[in-house]
Enzyme design. Structure first.
Site, PDB file in Angstrom:
ATOM      1  N   ASP A 139       3.199  -1.423   3.447  1.00 44.71           N
ATOM      2  CA  ASP A 139       4.486  -2.130   3.501  1.00 44.71           C
ATOM      3  C   ASP A 139       4.317  -3.531   4.080  1.00 44.71           C
ATOM      4  O   ASP A 139       4.935  -4.494   3.602  1.00 44.71           O
ATOM      5  CB  ASP A 139       5.489  -1.337   4.342  1.00 44.71           C
ATOM      6  CG  ASP A 139       5.955  -0.060   3.654  1.00 44.71           C
ATOM      7  OD1 ASP A 139       5.728   0.076   2.428  1.00 44.71           O
ATOM      8  OD2 ASP A 139       6.548   0.793   4.339  1.00 44.71           O
ATOM      9  N   GLU A 166       4.403  -1.939  -6.054  1.00 42.89           N
ATOM     10  CA  GLU A 166       3.694  -3.174  -5.734  1.00 42.89           C
ATOM     11  C   GLU A 166       3.858  -4.226  -6.822  1.00 42.89           C
ATOM     12  O   GLU A 166       3.098  -5.190  -6.883  1.00 42.89           O
ATOM     13  CB  GLU A 166       2.203  -2.879  -5.516  1.00 42.89           C
ATOM     14  CG  GLU A 166       1.426  -2.486  -6.764  1.00 42.89           C
ATOM     15  CD  GLU A 166       1.453  -0.995  -7.050  1.00 42.89           C
ATOM     16  OE1 GLU A 166       0.544  -0.515  -7.757  1.00 42.89           O
ATOM     17  OE2 GLU A 166       2.379  -0.312  -6.561  1.00 42.89           O
TER      18      GLU A 166
END
Length: 252
Positions: A139, A166
């Protein structure tokens, strides 16, 4: 200089306070005049002044409370709007809101006859980072990449969103395909130069890019598919690359 949302909310709250206070005073004055016409007070001047004084003591706190409530309500509404429009992790536009921005851009291009660049990129071997350092570190990497990409864009003119996982998406207003590819190259280099650290270990990450030209009257789904296909080509040809697609007709 444009007024910020917070400044506008403060200004609106002050106007609301003035409206509440003045309305209360006007009602009080009207009541006083009616009573005066009926001849109820023995000392009309003292009665009117006392009535106005009492009304002011009531109206001012009421206006303050009402304006504070109005300010908090607007602030809460803006927070809800932000939550609906942004990705909570990166603060970027979420997928739904980005598609809306894309539709708005296509409508704008119908009037201006300009072109735009649509970019999709994702991080190479991102799963390895999650597996090696954990999802919390993953993250943090996404946040760093989002900041790096945003720094290369032109403020309010371009749009950056998180498409999912992503994968990110960019809308570059009023550019050619060549200019879009150059922006992608700058972002790619900036991401590759990031110095990331987790658990005392330094590591880096790269990203692959695909871009296509968005024309007036573009079919949005086809444009997204074209940019995604260009991204897939970058992945298959070794990653950490930029691929531009110009051979697909996007006009509706």
């Amino acid at each position: 200089m444009p007024i910020s949302n917070r400044s506008r909310d403060v200004f609106d709250s002050l106007l609301f306070f003035a409206f509440v206070a003045i309305t209360a005073l006007c009602l009080s004055f009207t009541f006083s005049m009616m009573m005066y016409q009926l001849g109820v007070p023995t000392n009309p001047r003292a009665f009117v002044l006392t009535n106005l004084l009492i009304s002011a003591c009531v109206a001012l706190p009421t206006g303050v409370i009402a304006s504070q409530h109005e300010f908090r309500l607007k602030n809460y509404q803006r927070r809800l709007e932000a939550l609906a429009a942004t990705d909570p992790l990166t603060g970027l536009y979420n997928r739904r809101f980005f598609k809306q921005a894309l539709e708005d851009e296509v409508q704008r291009m119908r009037r201006t006859h300009q072109t735009a660049g649509l970019v999709m990129f994702d991080l190479d071997h991102f799963k390895c980072i999650n597996d090696r350092f954990g999802h919390k570190s993953g993250d943090l990497v996404l946040q760093e990449v989002a900041s790096a990409a945003f720094a290369e864009l032109r403020g309010p003119f371009d749009r950056l969103g998180r498409w999912g996982g992503e994968e990110f998406v960019i809308l570059l207003s009023n550019v050619t395909l060549e200019q879009s590819a150059l922006v992608c190259e700058r972002i790619r280099e900036r991401i590759a130069s990031l110095h990331l650290e987790c658990r005392g270990q330094d590591f880096s990450i790269t990203a692959s890019f695909g871009t296509c030209l968005l024309k007036p009257g573009a079919q949005i789904d086809l444009a997204l598919e074209t940019a995604d296909a260009a991204l897939f080509q970058s992945k298959n040809s070794g990653r950490n690359k930029v691929t531009a697609r110009r051979a697909v007709e996007l006009a509706a």
